[in-house]
Design an enzyme around this catalytic site. Structure first.
Site, PDB file in Angstrom:
ATOM      1  N   PRO A 120      14.108  62.696  44.060  1.00  0.00           N
ATOM      2  CA  PRO A 120      14.776  61.467  44.507  1.00  0.00           C
ATOM      3  C   PRO A 120      16.271  61.387  44.211  1.00  0.00           C
ATOM      4  O   PRO A 120      16.727  60.580  43.400  1.00  0.00           O
ATOM      5  CB  PRO A 120      14.002  60.376  43.758  1.00  0.00           C
ATOM      6  CG  PRO A 120      13.572  61.045  42.489  1.00  0.00           C
ATOM      7  CD  PRO A 120      13.279  62.480  42.862  1.00  0.00           C
ATOM      8  N   CYS A 121      17.044  62.198  44.903  1.00  0.00           N
ATOM      9  CA  CYS A 121      18.495  62.160  44.709  1.00  0.00           C
ATOM     10  C   CYS A 121      19.086  60.835  45.203  1.00  0.00           C
ATOM     11  O   CYS A 121      20.216  60.496  44.853  1.00  0.00           O
ATOM     12  CB  CYS A 121      19.163  63.353  45.383  1.00  0.00           C
ATOM     13  SG  CYS A 121      18.798  63.549  47.135  1.00  0.00           S
ATOM     14  N   HIS A 122      18.306  60.079  46.006  1.00  0.00           N
ATOM     15  CA  HIS A 122      18.792  58.779  46.479  1.00  0.00           C
ATOM     16  C   HIS A 122      18.866  57.761  45.349  1.00  0.00           C
ATOM     17  O   HIS A 122      19.470  56.696  45.516  1.00  0.00           O
ATOM     18  CB  HIS A 122      17.889  58.247  47.596  1.00  0.00           C
ATOM     19  CG  HIS A 122      16.459  58.064  47.196  1.00  0.00           C
ATOM     20  ND1 HIS A 122      15.558  59.106  47.158  1.00  0.00           N
ATOM     21  CD2 HIS A 122      15.764  56.958  46.801  1.00  0.00           C
ATOM     22  CE1 HIS A 122      14.373  58.645  46.774  1.00  0.00           C
ATOM     23  NE2 HIS A 122      14.479  57.356  46.554  1.00  0.00           N
TER      24      HIS A 122
END
Length: 279
Positions: free
Chosen positions: A246-248
């Site tokens: 989850p780089c978001h």
């Protein structure tokens, strides 16, 4: 008068430039430290703080990148690649590739010709997504606003791999994440290729709870590389598996969302969607 931070930065910049020019000589830690007038111990600690990796690991990255270039562009033999990179032999080249690239130099040279990759498209709350898998796990996931371009991006990593457009069990297990069937997350397997630093950053991303946010600086601190926010940002941007890693959930320390490979509008929607799910 220069601040200590500026002096330290200039020393590390000089060391990096020295390594880029002289990596074929495979200089020792002592030789590099001498170039910037520091003790090996102090230099090692300072370099890792600023660059995110040790001088030895940085030298290995330079060596492998150069070897990759001549294997691909010049079609060099493994012996010649090792010799031109300043390594002691093909076994050393082999060890570096396994450690940093997750494959042998021969596998890199043939473009992953022995690798079978299955891929399929699915709908998610945030648009169409392309998901790809090997026998070991998910190797790629990306939002696919243009399906043709998405497949082309997938194939750039292993241009000679065998591809089949088919939905398999590994992909199905990964796609459960969009239905919030969180009890089955343990069934998701990943098959990732990256540097040790990238893998460390991606592992940290996976630990960010749904609905929570963190910053590049916080990630750098959590992996003992407090001054490596820029390097962390690069690793986050190179994430090959959207949403599962989850780089978001990473934003700037100012509170701004920052850049997102698949668009800031999508990043905003993802953060809001997750916050609503746990609210």
């Amino acid at each position: 008068m220069e601040s200590l931070n500026t002096i330290d930065y200039n020393r590390i910049a000089a060391a990096i430039e020295y390594l880029k020019v002289n990596f074929k000589a495979q200089p020792s830690l002592e030789a590099i430290a001498e170039q910037v007038h520091l003790s090996p111990f102090h230099f090692q600690r300072m370099f890792k703080e600023w660059a995110g990796v040790t001088p030895k690991k940085f030298l290995q990255y330079l060596s492998v990148e150069y070897a990759k270039r001549i294997l691909k562009d010049k079609q060099a033999t493994l012996f010649d690649a090792a010799y031109e990179t300043g390594l002691s032999g093909t076994s050393r080249l082999h060890d570096l590739f396994i450690n940093i690239e997750g494959m042998t130099p021969g596998e890199f040279k043939n473009g992953g010709a022995q690798l079978q990759i299955n891929y399929s498209f699915a709908e998610s709350p945030f648009g169409s997504v392309l998901v790809a898998s090997t026998a070991k796990g998910i190797c790629y996931m990306a939002f696919a606003d243009d399906e043709t371009l998405a497949v082309e991006e997938l194939k750039k990593s292993f241009p000679n791999a065998r591809y089949r457009q088919v939905l398999d069990r590994i992909q199905q297990n990964a796609l459960y994440i969009f239905t919030q069937d969180w009890q089955r997350l343990s069934e998701i397997r990943l098959h990732l290729k990256g540097t040790p630093f990238q893998l460390k950053v991606w592992e940290t991303l996976i630990k960010i709870p749904m609905g929570k946010l963190t910053t590049y600086g916080a990630i750098a601190g959590s992996i003992d590389s407090a001054k490596a926010s820029r390097a962390v940002g690069t690793a986050v941007g190179n994430n090959p598996v959207a949403f599962l890693i989850p780089c978001h959930r990473v934003i700037r320390s100012t509170g701004e969302l920052g850049e997102y490979h698949w668009g800031n509008t999508r990043k905003t929607a993802m953060i809001g969607w997750e916050a609503a799910k746990i609210g």
